[in-house]
Design a protein around this motif. Structure first.
Motif, PDB file in Angstrom:
ATOM      1  N   ASP A  71      44.680  54.587  37.131  1.00 34.04           N
ATOM      2  CA  ASP A  71      46.043  54.558  37.629  1.00 34.04           C
ATOM      3  C   ASP A  71      46.666  55.943  37.487  1.00 34.04           C
ATOM      4  O   ASP A  71      46.511  56.616  36.458  1.00 34.04           O
ATOM      5  CB  ASP A  71      46.876  53.528  36.858  1.00 34.04           C
ATOM      6  N   GLU A  76      56.563  56.960  35.269  1.00 31.29           N
ATOM      7  CA  GLU A  76      55.938  56.243  34.159  1.00 31.29           C
ATOM      8  C   GLU A  76      56.578  54.891  33.876  1.00 31.29           C
ATOM      9  O   GLU A  76      55.887  53.909  33.623  1.00 31.29           O
ATOM     10  CB  GLU A  76      55.977  57.106  32.884  1.00 31.29           C
ATOM     11  N   ALA A  79      55.192  52.035  35.972  1.00 28.62           N
ATOM     12  CA  ALA A  79      53.784  51.665  35.878  1.00 28.62           C
ATOM     13  C   ALA A  79      53.661  50.312  35.171  1.00 28.62           C
ATOM     14  O   ALA A  79      54.547  49.906  34.427  1.00 28.62           O
ATOM     15  CB  ALA A  79      53.026  52.751  35.119  1.00 28.62           C
ATOM     16  N   PRO A  80      52.582  49.576  35.342  1.00 24.52           N
ATOM     17  CA  PRO A  80      51.373  49.944  36.086  1.00 24.52           C
ATOM     18  C   PRO A  80      51.405  49.427  37.513  1.00 24.52           C
ATOM     19  O   PRO A  80      52.245  48.596  37.873  1.00 24.52           O
ATOM     20  CB  PRO A  80      50.292  49.220  35.293  1.00 24.52           C
ATOM     21  N   GLU A  99      46.522  52.295  31.816  1.00 19.57           N
ATOM     22  CA  GLU A  99      46.407  53.740  31.688  1.00 19.57           C
ATOM     23  C   GLU A  99      44.966  54.143  31.419  1.00 19.57           C
ATOM     24  O   GLU A  99      44.243  53.498  30.670  1.00 19.57           O
ATOM     25  CB  GLU A  99      47.306  54.222  30.548  1.00 19.57           C
TER      26      GLU A  99
END
Length: 370
Positions: A71, A76, A79-80, A99
Motif C-alpha cells: 500500500d 496517512e 489509509a488503508p 502497511e
C-alpha cells in the motif's frame, strides 16, 4: 553403481523432491493476468493501481492463492486502501491492505482444479495507490490465461458522486472514511454490470471542471484525466490501449460548491474536456450528465442546478449543431427526500440504484445493446 554414486543420486532426488514442495511464485508482470481500469505498469517491481474500480482477474490451479501487495497511501489518516475479492463467483469479501510489503492469503482450502479470482479496488485515488507485487500458488500449481474481459466498454468521469464517497454511511453526519466508500455500489458500477460491460471509472472526490471544492489549487478533473495514476504528473494514460463505446461525464457539483464559477470559465472548461475526449475517441458516444447531487437549494441563492443545466446543455447543443450527433445531455433528478443520504450529504445507495435504473436503458438504447 558404486555406493558413492548411489548416495549422490539419492541426495539429488531428495533435493528435487524438496524443490517441488516450494510454493510457485508468479511474477506481477505475468501476461496471463488481466487488469481492468487504468493500471500503471511503469515500475518493474509491479503494476500500481489508484482509481476506484480498477481490478485484477486471475485464473489458476491449486487449492490456495496469496497476493503480494504494497500500500502506498497518499494521505496517512485515510489509509488503508480497501479491496473486495471473490473466488469462483462466491460472495465478495473485503481486503484491507496494510502497511508494508505483505502476503495476503485470500484463498485456501479450495478443491483441486481450475479457479478464478476477481479483485476490485473499492477506495478511490485520494486514499492512495496499491502496488501489486505478485502471486503465490501451491507447489506444482499453475497460472492460466485469465478469462477474456467483456467486449462492451464504458468510461465514467466524475467527482465524489462517482467514487462511492460515503455510500455506506448511515446519514449525512459522518465524514469520509474507507469503511463507507465502495466503488462497486456506485451507479457507474451498477450500470456497467447491468449492461455486461467493462468499466473504467476516472473519478476523484472534490474535483471540478474548472474549480475544485473549497478552491483547492490542485489539478481539476480534466487535468487528471490524462493520467494513469492521478498523483503522478508523469504517469500518462495511453488512450489507444482501451477504447470505450461510451464516455459518461458527471461533473459540476464542486464548481458550484459555494458560488457560481462564472459562465465563460465553466463552459470553456467543460467544452475543452468534451473536445479532448472526442479527440481520443472519435466514435464513442459522450453523455454529459447533470447529476442528482447538484441542487438549487444549496448553495443558498446560487441556483446551482439551474445554471449547471443551462451551461452543460448549451455545450452539448453547440456540439450537436456543429455535426457531432454522438454527444448527448442527460439529467438525473435530485433526491426526492426519501432516499436518505450518505456521508457529508453524498448520494445514498438508493440514489445510486435509482440513477443506474435511469442510465442503464438510456445507454442501452444509444449503443444499440440488446
Amino acid at each position: 553403481m558404486s555406493p558413492l554414486k548411489s548416495m549422490g543420486v539419492a541426495v539429488l532426488l531428495a533435493a528435487l523432491s524438496g524443490c517441488r514442495t516450494l510454493p510457485v511464485q508468479v511474477s506481477p508482470q505475468a501476461r496471463e493476468l488481466r487488469f481492468g481500469g487504468r493500471v500503471d505498469r511503469g515500475d518493474a517491481q509491479g503494476p500500481r493501481l489508484a482509481w476506484g474500480g480498477t481490478s485484477l482477474t486471475v485464473r489458476f490451479t491449486g487449492t490456495s492463492l496469496g497476493l503480494r501487495l504494497l500500500d502506498l497511501p497518499k494521505v496517512e489518516e485515510l489509509a488503508p486502501n480497501r479491496f473486495r475479492f471473490s473466488v469462483d463467483g462466491a460472495p465478495f469479501r473485503d481486503l484491507y491492505v496494510g502497511e508494508g510489503r505483505m502476503l495476503y492469503r485470500i484463498a485456501e482450502g479450495l478443491s483441486e482444479g481450475e479457479h478464478v479470482l476477481r479483485l476490485e479496488k473499492e477506495t478511490e485515488s485520494v486514499v492512495g495507490e496499491t502496488q501489486f507485487l505478485g502471486i503465490e500458488l501451491d507447489p506444482g500449481a499453475r497460472l492460466l490465461p485469465a478469462p477474456p474481459g467483456p467486449t462492451r466498454r464504458l468510461e465514467f468521469i466524475g467527482d465524489s458522486g462517482l467514487t462511492g464517497f460515503g455510500i455506506e454511511g448511515k446519514n449525512e453526519a459522518c465524514s469520509f472514511n474507507v469503511e463507507t466508500q465502495r466503488s462497486s455500489l456506485t451507479w457507474a458500477a451498477l450500470t456497467s454490470q447491468a449492461l455486461g460491460a467493462e468499466s473504467s471509472i476516472v473519478a476523484f472526490s472534490g474535483k471540478g471542471v474548472a474549480v475544485n471544492y473549497a478552491n483547492d489549487p490542485t489539478p481539476t478533473l480534466p487535468q487528471l484525466y490524462t493520467r494513469t495514476l492521478p498523483h503522478r504528473e508523469d504517469s500518462r494514460w495511453d488512450f489507444t490501449s482501451w477504447v470505450p463505446d461510451a464516455v459518461v461525464i458527471q461533473l459540476g457539483a464542486n464548481d458550484f460548491w459555494k458560488e457560481h464559477p462564472g459562465e465563460e470559465r465553466f463552459r470553456d472548461a467543460y467544452r475543452a474536456l468534451v473536445d479532448g475526449i472526442r479527440g481520443h475517441y472519435p466514435q464513442a458516444h459522450i453523455v454529459c450528465v447533470l447529476g442528482s447531487g447538484i441542487t438549487d437549494s444549496h448553495p443558498k441563492d446560487v441556483k446551482a442546478r439551474r445554471h449547471a443545466r443551462a451551461l452543460i446543455s448549451s455545450v452539448v447543443e453547440t456540439l450537436r449543431q456543429a455535426g457531432d450527433s454522438r454527444v448527448h445531455f442527460a439529467e438525473v433528478p435530485p433526491n426526492p427526500g426519501d432516499e436518505g443520504l450518505g456521508c457529508l450529504w453524498h448520494p445514498s445507495r438508493k440514489t445510486h440504484q435509482r440513477t443506474a435504473e435511469q442510465m442503464t436503458p438510456l445507454l442501452r438504447e444509444l449503443l444499440g445493446w440488446k
